[in-house]
Every structure is written in structure tokens, then in C-alpha cells.
Design a protein around this motif. Structure first.
Motif, PDB file in Angstrom:
ATOM      1  N   GLU A   1       0.964  -1.164  -0.169  1.00  0.00           N
ATOM      2  CA  GLU A   1      -0.031  -0.101   0.053  1.00  0.00           C
ATOM      3  C   GLU A   1       0.901   1.085   0.049  1.00  0.00           C
ATOM      4  OE1 GLU A   1      -3.470   1.948  -0.566  1.00  0.00           O
ATOM      5  OE2 GLU A   1      -3.339  -0.361  -0.232  1.00  0.00           O
ATOM      6  N   LYS A   2       1.924   1.224   0.844  1.00  0.00           N
ATOM      7  CA  LYS A   2       2.840   2.362   0.580  1.00  0.00           C
ATOM      8  C   LYS A   2       3.620   2.644  -0.656  1.00  0.00           C
ATOM      9  CE  LYS A   2       6.164   4.348   3.771  1.00  0.00           C
ATOM     10  NZ  LYS A   2       7.112   4.161   4.929  1.00  0.00           N
ATOM     11  N   MET A   3       3.565   1.723  -1.560  1.00  0.00           N
ATOM     12  CA  MET A   3       3.899   1.940  -2.744  1.00  0.00           C
ATOM     13  C   MET A   3       3.122   2.757  -3.657  1.00  0.00           C
ATOM     14  SD  MET A   3       5.408  -1.774  -4.035  1.00  0.00           S
ATOM     15  CE  MET A   3       6.957  -2.393  -3.164  1.00  0.00           C
ATOM     16  N   ASN A   4       1.739   2.689  -3.297  1.00  0.00           N
ATOM     17  CA  ASN A   4       0.899   3.888  -3.934  1.00  0.00           C
ATOM     18  C   ASN A   4       1.270   5.276  -3.790  1.00  0.00           C
ATOM     19  OD1 ASN A   4      -0.806   1.826  -5.117  1.00  0.00           O
ATOM     20  ND2 ASN A   4      -2.014   1.604  -3.379  1.00  0.00           N
ATOM     21  N   VAL A   5       1.893   5.604  -2.612  1.00  0.00           N
ATOM     22  CA  VAL A   5       2.429   7.020  -2.507  1.00  0.00           C
ATOM     23  C   VAL A   5       3.625   7.272  -3.341  1.00  0.00           C
ATOM     24  CG1 VAL A   5       3.482   8.461  -0.492  1.00  0.00           C
ATOM     25  CG2 VAL A   5       1.505   6.702  -0.121  1.00  0.00           C
ATOM     26  N   SER A   6       4.297   6.345  -3.584  1.00  0.00           N
ATOM     27  CA  SER A   6       5.562   6.574  -4.470  1.00  0.00           C
ATOM     28  C   SER A   6       4.861   6.560  -5.790  1.00  0.00           C
ATOM     29  CB  SER A   6       6.512   5.155  -4.536  1.00  0.00           C
ATOM     30  OG  SER A   6       7.072   5.158  -2.917  1.00  0.00           O
ATOM     31  N   ILE A   7       3.937   5.690  -6.226  1.00  0.00           N
ATOM     32  CA  ILE A   7       3.289   5.801  -7.490  1.00  0.00           C
ATOM     33  C   ILE A   7       2.712   7.377  -7.709  1.00  0.00           C
ATOM     34  CG2 ILE A   7       1.391   5.020  -8.907  1.00  0.00           C
ATOM     35  CD1 ILE A   7       1.919   2.471  -7.707  1.00  0.00           C
ATOM     36  N   ALA A   8       2.117   7.777  -6.789  1.00  0.00           N
ATOM     37  CA  ALA A   8       1.565   9.390  -6.934  1.00  0.00           C
ATOM     38  C   ALA A   8       2.580  10.295  -6.988  1.00  0.00           C
ATOM     39  CB  ALA A   8       0.689   9.424  -5.520  1.00  0.00           C
ATOM     40  N   ASP A   9       3.754   9.947  -6.306  1.00  0.00           N
ATOM     41  CA  ASP A   9       4.848  10.749  -6.443  1.00  0.00           C
ATOM     42  C   ASP A   9       5.431  10.779  -8.096  1.00  0.00           C
ATOM     43  OD1 ASP A   9       5.290  12.119  -4.194  1.00  0.00           O
ATOM     44  OD2 ASP A   9       6.472  10.490  -3.348  1.00  0.00           O
ATOM     45  N   ALA A  10       5.398   9.611  -8.525  1.00  0.00           N
ATOM     46  CA  ALA A  10       5.850   9.343 -10.138  1.00  0.00           C
ATOM     47  C   ALA A  10       4.773  10.123 -10.864  1.00  0.00           C
ATOM     48  CB  ALA A  10       6.001   7.860 -10.365  1.00  0.00           C
ATOM     49  N   ALA A  11       3.532   9.986 -10.792  1.00  0.00           N
ATOM     50  CA  ALA A  11       2.423  10.897 -11.167  1.00  0.00           C
ATOM     51  C   ALA A  11       2.622  12.485 -11.301  1.00  0.00           C
ATOM     52  CB  ALA A  11       1.090  10.441 -10.788  1.00  0.00           C
ATOM     53  N   ILE A  12       3.086  12.926 -10.032  1.00  0.00           N
ATOM     54  CA  ILE A  12       3.447  14.348  -9.971  1.00  0.00           C
ATOM     55  C   ILE A  12       4.410  14.816 -10.769  1.00  0.00           C
ATOM     56  CG2 ILE A  12       4.048  16.012  -8.358  1.00  0.00           C
ATOM     57  CD1 ILE A  12       2.514  14.852  -6.208  1.00  0.00           C
ATOM     58  N   ALA A  13       5.439  13.752 -10.910  1.00  0.00           N
ATOM     59  CA  ALA A  13       6.776  14.092 -11.716  1.00  0.00           C
ATOM     60  C   ALA A  13       6.572  14.113 -13.146  1.00  0.00           C
ATOM     61  CB  ALA A  13       7.809  13.228 -11.275  1.00  0.00           C
TER      62      ALA A  13
ATOM     63  N   MET B   1      -3.856  18.479  -9.341  1.00  0.00           N
ATOM     64  CA  MET B   1      -4.808  17.188  -9.211  1.00  0.00           C
ATOM     65  C   MET B   1      -3.900  16.250  -8.535  1.00  0.00           C
ATOM     66  SD  MET B   1      -7.067  17.467 -12.617  1.00  0.00           S
ATOM     67  CE  MET B   1      -7.559  15.708 -12.247  1.00  0.00           C
ATOM     68  N   GLU B   2      -2.659  15.944  -9.059  1.00  0.00           N
ATOM     69  CA  GLU B   2      -1.901  14.678  -8.598  1.00  0.00           C
ATOM     70  C   GLU B   2      -1.266  15.049  -7.432  1.00  0.00           C
ATOM     71  OE1 GLU B   2      -1.695  12.354 -10.283  1.00  0.00           O
ATOM     72  OE2 GLU B   2      -2.475  12.781 -12.598  1.00  0.00           O
ATOM     73  N   LYS B   3      -1.036  16.200  -6.968  1.00  0.00           N
ATOM     74  CA  LYS B   3      -0.849  16.462  -5.783  1.00  0.00           C
ATOM     75  C   LYS B   3      -1.946  15.888  -4.714  1.00  0.00           C
ATOM     76  CE  LYS B   3       2.695  20.020  -5.934  1.00  0.00           C
ATOM     77  NZ  LYS B   3       2.885  21.389  -5.824  1.00  0.00           N
ATOM     78  N   VAL B   4      -3.183  16.359  -5.009  1.00  0.00           N
ATOM     79  CA  VAL B   4      -4.418  15.902  -4.087  1.00  0.00           C
ATOM     80  C   VAL B   4      -4.481  14.325  -4.059  1.00  0.00           C
ATOM     81  CG1 VAL B   4      -6.654  16.098  -3.634  1.00  0.00           C
ATOM     82  CG2 VAL B   4      -5.526  17.808  -4.380  1.00  0.00           C
ATOM     83  N   SER B   5      -4.078  13.602  -5.352  1.00  0.00           N
ATOM     84  CA  SER B   5      -4.191  12.213  -5.409  1.00  0.00           C
ATOM     85  C   SER B   5      -3.210  11.779  -4.549  1.00  0.00           C
ATOM     86  CB  SER B   5      -3.700  11.800  -6.994  1.00  0.00           C
ATOM     87  OG  SER B   5      -4.942  12.330  -7.833  1.00  0.00           O
ATOM     88  N   LYS B   6      -2.011  12.281  -4.356  1.00  0.00           N
ATOM     89  CA  LYS B   6      -0.971  11.858  -3.370  1.00  0.00           C
ATOM     90  C   LYS B   6      -1.372  11.857  -2.171  1.00  0.00           C
ATOM     91  CE  LYS B   6       3.637  12.444  -1.525  1.00  0.00           C
ATOM     92  NZ  LYS B   6       4.972  13.330  -1.479  1.00  0.00           N
ATOM     93  N   GLU B   7      -1.868  12.860  -1.459  1.00  0.00           N
ATOM     94  CA  GLU B   7      -2.616  12.942  -0.276  1.00  0.00           C
ATOM     95  C   GLU B   7      -3.772  11.793   0.011  1.00  0.00           C
ATOM     96  OE1 GLU B   7      -3.708  16.838   1.141  1.00  0.00           O
ATOM     97  OE2 GLU B   7      -2.370  17.969  -0.409  1.00  0.00           O
ATOM     98  N   ILE B   8      -4.562  11.543  -1.232  1.00  0.00           N
ATOM     99  CA  ILE B   8      -5.578  10.572  -1.103  1.00  0.00           C
ATOM    100  C   ILE B   8      -4.737   9.290  -0.844  1.00  0.00           C
ATOM    101  CG2 ILE B   8      -7.283   9.291  -2.389  1.00  0.00           C
ATOM    102  CD1 ILE B   8      -8.190  11.911  -3.538  1.00  0.00           C
TER     103      ILE B   8
END
Length: 433
Positions: free
Chosen positions: A49-61, A125-132
Motif C-alpha cells: 500500500e505504501k508503494m501507492n504513495v511512491s506511484i503518486a509521486d511519480a504521477a506528480i513528476a 490534481m496529482e498532488k491531491v491524489s498523493k494525499e488521498i
């Protein structure tokens, strides 16, 4: 021959000692706090589940990146004929060396430029996705931690109840040994011995059931800890924290839940996400512009033509009306869902608080009874009185049933108050001080 026997004997002893050592090494004694620390580090669901946070970081990048420039080469002739060359005479000289001799082509380099802040809105949008994703991780952690703690409470209860049954089994075994000798001497009838043996069989059968339940809890805890399957976990049960529910104010607990529960945070973030989505969809009404530079070799009036271009869509039919409307509806929908989630959380806290208060009251009522601490000594007294014929077999068996049911009720009350406290902490979403 004797040497071979001695060798076989010592080899057997060595193997048995190794097996015993392995069994000893496989027993892992842990406190509840140590179990939770291992769980935080090794649980596979948390790691995934923690990998989803890293995935969200990649989406922001990815959202920060510009569109790649586009290069297009067109109108290239792969060969030329004498007629095209004007006989044998060379018509088109090479660009350098022998490259592009008698070759006509055009090339264009273009770059798409987004207007109306589309990139920055997409990044938002992607930053909010990371918070989610972070709130989702916290919610998974909260649920798994509650599951682990309840399994620990269940395992402590089963281990304690097993000791009660083992105490009964030992008492009955001693009585059976004594009665067996008396029956052999003709001093007692066999029916009393059979009654004791039947009682022992019932206890041993329940012991097997308890061990099966313990095996199930072992499986659950080891799965949560990502432990080796052959490890046996034994929980060191220290002093348990059982606070008085009267020390807490229910309104304060519901307020804490509104601030601490990750599912409440996630529902609010979902509304924020759709708000940013609406801004992004509104920006999509403004068409992007493509700037380009092109080169045409011998394709027109000029031999080597260099020109500039600019292009954009004309928002005549598609002004992104559907996506804008969907984003507006999503904002309203998520607002209702967030309100529903908040109401549900408050109801859960109230229910968990009242359930804990009931469990606490019953536990304290039993725990304060002085007879609870005297049950083990009374069991020994009843066994000796049975041997000395001071009480009947029926009185002894009746006390054995009372002993077991009272101990079980007390241990169940201990387990329930601990489980209900963990449920209250789970519904509040944070550790209750």
C-alpha cells in the motif's frame, strides 16, 4: 559390532538434540508492543500500500514534464531518374559530402504549448491524489493494526483458558491415579473411576479445540507479521491498560475522530480533488498552440525554404462541455459522500464507546469479586476432600464445572474489555490517552 551400536546410539542422541534445539529456537516470545513493531516493518499489505504513495509521486513528476517536440520529415524521394536529373546532368547538389544528392525533402520541428495553466492544474490534481494515497495507507494501517491487536487479545485469552483446562486435567489425572489404585484394591467401585475418566476426556477434548483455535490465531498473527511458518509465537502478557470510560468525554472522542480518521480525510480530499478537476477541465476549453519551424528543399519556388508555423484547434463544437458538467456533478456527489462518512464515523464512535462502557462495567464487577482469586486453591481443597470422602463425586464434578465456567467468564470479560477498547481506538482513529 559394539562400536557400530555405540556410533548409532550417539548419532541418534545428536539428531534428537538438534531437533530439540530447532524446536527451542522456533519459539518466539514477544510482548504485544514487540509484535506491533514487527508488524509495522514487515507486513506485506502495508509495504504494497505504501508503494501507492511512491506511484503518486511519480504521477506528480510526470505531470511536471513538457510535451516532447515533434519532428516530421516529408516528401523524400528515394531515387531519381535521368529525366528528373535532366539527362546525366546533376540537378540537385548534395547538402554535404554525397548526402541528399538529387534528393528533395521537407522537415518540420514543432512544439505543443499548453495555455491557461493546464500543467499547473494537472500537477495540483496529482498532488491531491498523493494525499488521498497517503490517507488510504493510513486507513489500511488502522484496519490491520486493529485486526492484529484483536488477534493478540484472542490469543492471550485462549492461552489463559488453556492453562485453566490444563489445571483441571492435572487435578483429574492425580485423582484418577489414586482411584485406580483404590479400585485395584477393591476399596472403590469402578463407576466412580469411570466418572472421573469421562470428565478428563471432556477436558482433553476441549483442550484440543482450544489448541486448534490457537493454531488459527497463530496463522493470522504470523501472516500479519510476515513471519516464517515454522515459528511459534508466544505472547508475554504483561499489565494491560484498561482505562475507565468515565475518564473520556464522548463529544471529545467524536471530535478527535473527525480530525484523526483517515477515511474522513480521504472523503474530504476526494471533494478537493474534483474541485481541482473542474478547474483543469475548464482550462481544457482553451485550445493548445503548436509552434513550428519547417525547412523545404527544392520543393517550391525557393531552393532552400525556411518557414515558421503556428496552429491551434478552433473550439467551435467541442468546448469540453461534457467533462466540465461531469466534474461539477462529481463535486456535489463527493460532498454528499463526505457528509455521509462523517455521520457514520460519529455513530461508530458512540456505539464503540457504549459497548466499551458495558464491557468495562462487567469486567470490573467480576474482577473485584474476591472469590475469583481463591478458585485454584478451592480446586485443590475439593480434590483432597474427595479423596478423604468428605464430599461426594457429584459435588466434586459440580465444582469442577463451576470452576471452569467461572474462570472462562472472567477470562472472556478480560478479553472483551480489551477488544472493545481496541475497537474504540479504531473508531476514533488514534491512540486514546
Amino acid at each position: 559390532m559394539m562400536t557400530r551400536r555405540y556410533l548409532l546410539f550417539f548419532t541418534t542422541i545428536l539428531l534428537l538434540s538438534k531437533v530439540y534445539a530447532q524446536r527451542q529456537q522456533n519459539v518466539l516470545e514477544l510482548t504485544p508492543e514487540q509484535i506491533e513493531a514487527i508488524f509495522i516493518k514487515q507486513n506485506l499489505d502495508l509495504i504494497a500500500e505504501k508503494m501507492n504513495v511512491s506511484i503518486a509521486d511519480a504521477a506528480i513528476a510526470q505531470a511536471r514534464l513538457w510535451e516532447n517536440p515533434s519532428l516530421q520529415i516529408d516528401g523524400v524521394n528515394l531515387w531519381s531518374t535521368n529525366a528528373q536529373r535532366g539527362g546525366e546532368r546533376e540537378v540537385i547538389p548534395p547538402l554535404f559530402g554525397s548526402f541528399a544528392r538529387n534528393t528533395q525533402f521537407s522537415a518540420e520541428l514543432s512544439q505543443l504549448v499548453s495555455l491557461s495553466g493546464k500543467r499547473s492544474k494537472l500537477i495540483g490534481m496529482e498532488k491531491v491524489s498523493k494525499e488521498i494515497a497517503m490517507a488510504q495507507f493510513e486507513d489500511v494501517l488502522r484496519g490491520l493494526k486493529a485486526e492484529l491487536r484483536k488477534s493478540v487479545c484472542e490469543m492471550i485469552y485462549l492461552s489463559s483458558y488453556r492453562k485453566v483446562l490444563e489445571t483441571q486435567s492435572q487435578s483429574l489425572s492425580l485423582l484418577i491415579d489414586t482411584y485406580t489404585k483404590q479400585v485395584a484394591q477393591g476399596n472403590l467401585a469402578k463407576n466412580e473411576l469411570l466418572r472421573l475418566q469421562a470428565a478428563l476426556f471432556e477436558v482433553e477434548n476441549e483442550l484440543n479445540e482450544i489448541q486448534s483455535a490457537l493454531n488459527g490465531q497463530q496463522k493470522n498473527i504470523k501472516a500479519l507479521l510476515n513471519a516464517e511458518p515454522f515459528v511459534v509465537i508466544e505472547i508475554l502478557d504483561g499489565a494491560r491498560r484498561i482505562p475507565n470510560p468515565e475518564h473520556y468525554v464522548l463529544a471529545d472522542l467524536t471530535t478527535s475522530a473527525m480530525n484523526a480518521r483517515p477515511d474522513v480525510t480521504k472523503s474530504k480530499l476526494q471533494t478537493e480533488y474534483y474541485g481541482k478537476s473542474l478547474k483543469y477541465e475548464n482550462s481544457q476549453r482553451v485550445p493548445d498552440v503548436t509552434f513550428g519551424v519547417n525547412y523545404d528543399r527544392r520543393g517550391g519556388v525557393w531552393h532552400d525554404f525556411v518557414g515558421f508555423s503556428m496552429g491551434m484547434d478552433i473550439p467551435l463544437f467541442n468546448r469540453n462541455q461534457g467533462n466540465i458538467k461531469a466534474a461539477k456533478l462529481s463535486i456535489s456527489q463527493s460532498s454528499y459522500q463526505a457528509q455521509k462518512q462523517q455521520n457514520l464515523v460519529q455513530q461508530e464512535v458512540v456505539e464503540a464507546y457504549h459497548n466499551y462502557a458495558i464491557a468495562y462495567g462487567f469486567y470490573k464487577k467480576i474482577d473485584n469479586n474476591p472469590l475469583i482469586g481463591e478458585l485454584d486453591s478451592m480446586l485443590e481443597v475439593y480434590a483432597h476432600n474427595l479423596i478423604d470422602k468428605n464430599i461426594s463425586m457429584l459435588e466434586y464434578i459440580d465444582f469442577m464445572d463451576t470452576y471452569k465456567s467461572t474462570k472462562q467468564t472472567w477470562l472472556t470479560a478480560q478479553k472483551n474489555v480489551s477488544v472493545q477498547f481496541e475497537e474504540l481506538q479504531y473508531t476514533v482513529g488514534t491512540k486514546i490517552k
